[in-house]
Scaffold this active site. Sequence first.
Site, mmCIF file in Angstrom:
data_model
loop_
_atom_site.group_PDB
_atom_site.id
_atom_site.type_symbol
_atom_site.label_atom_id
_atom_site.label_comp_id
_atom_site.label_asym_id
_atom_site.label_seq_id
_atom_site.Cartn_x
_atom_site.Cartn_y
_atom_site.Cartn_z
ATOM 1 C CE1 TYR A 53 -3.030 -3.047 0.585
ATOM 2 C CE2 TYR A 53 -3.509 -2.259 2.776
ATOM 3 C CZ TYR A 53 -3.703 -3.175 1.777
ATOM 4 O OH TYR A 53 -4.597 -4.204 1.968
ATOM 5 C CG HIS A 111 -0.840 -8.453 -0.013
ATOM 6 N ND1 HIS A 111 -0.430 -7.159 0.176
ATOM 7 C CD2 HIS A 111 -2.159 -8.378 -0.278
ATOM 8 C CE1 HIS A 111 -1.465 -6.348 0.039
ATOM 9 N NE2 HIS A 111 -2.526 -7.057 -0.247
#
Length: 270
Positions: A53, A111
Amino acid sequence: MSALTDTFTMSNGVTIPKIGFGTWQIPNGSEAYDSVRTALEVGYRHIDTALAYGNEESVGRAVKDSGIDRDEIFLTTKCPAEVKDADGARRAFERSTSGLDLGPLDLYLIHAPWPWDAIGSDHRAGNIEVWKVFEELYDQGRTRSIGVSNFEVDDLESLAGATDVVPHANQIRWFVGNTQDETTAYCRDKDILVEGYSPLATGELLDDADIARIAQRLGRSVAQVSIRYLLEKDVLPLPKSTTPSRIRENADVDFSLSAEDLAALDALGR
Ligand code: A2P
């Protein structure tokens, strides 16, 4: 009783606040900093970020500046989906923990089982290699729990066959009409906490007429009904917003959905 302070307990005994503040797509800098500060002021005690992110630095600064004790906040970050080897996993962990600068993590996730530019590709061996690093980090106390994200049953099974620690959590895309029944049932059976990202389908649910009807009758918003739906299913919602009034609204979900409303929501999207 409050959805902000109530907790789920993971299989290793670690507790995790039932609502987390998601920071996907919130840019580093003032947007991430301000929204995390707002979330903490409103009462969220669980923040979810990821190296990918790009906003860990702002998230870490917001947590520090909040003045709230570190051990009152549950912090999750993630090892990038593209990292499928031990050295890469160790480097990613160091980058995340130094970017956040908040000491040990509460939850560290793989992830995704595959890189984002090759969704569905086979990285079973790589995931096992990365998971063994996660087990080391967990044993060393550098993270209080470890888990995965975007894993389906086959991905979870392949880890289980070759590693020691069963993931404590699996964070998947989960919302009304997209309830990932097979993966969710598998996780329940193995005592893996299911966390739901994009509980509003990244905003797409907001103009759903069926949810709106239920929301109107209950005097709630579509967002609140959609988020409450996850809690009713023991799935941990991670709503994301950069708008202070919505950040507050999304956590104001201390109401119940009747069996009838739940059945109507279950039927949506099928
Ligand atoms: P914004 O960040 O501009 O407030 P999801 O959590 O499923 O990823 O959905 C996030 C999206 O939904 C964002 O675009 C966010 O907009 C919007 N959103 C979040 N909460 C609300 C809400 N309570 N009402 C309307 N839109 C919302």
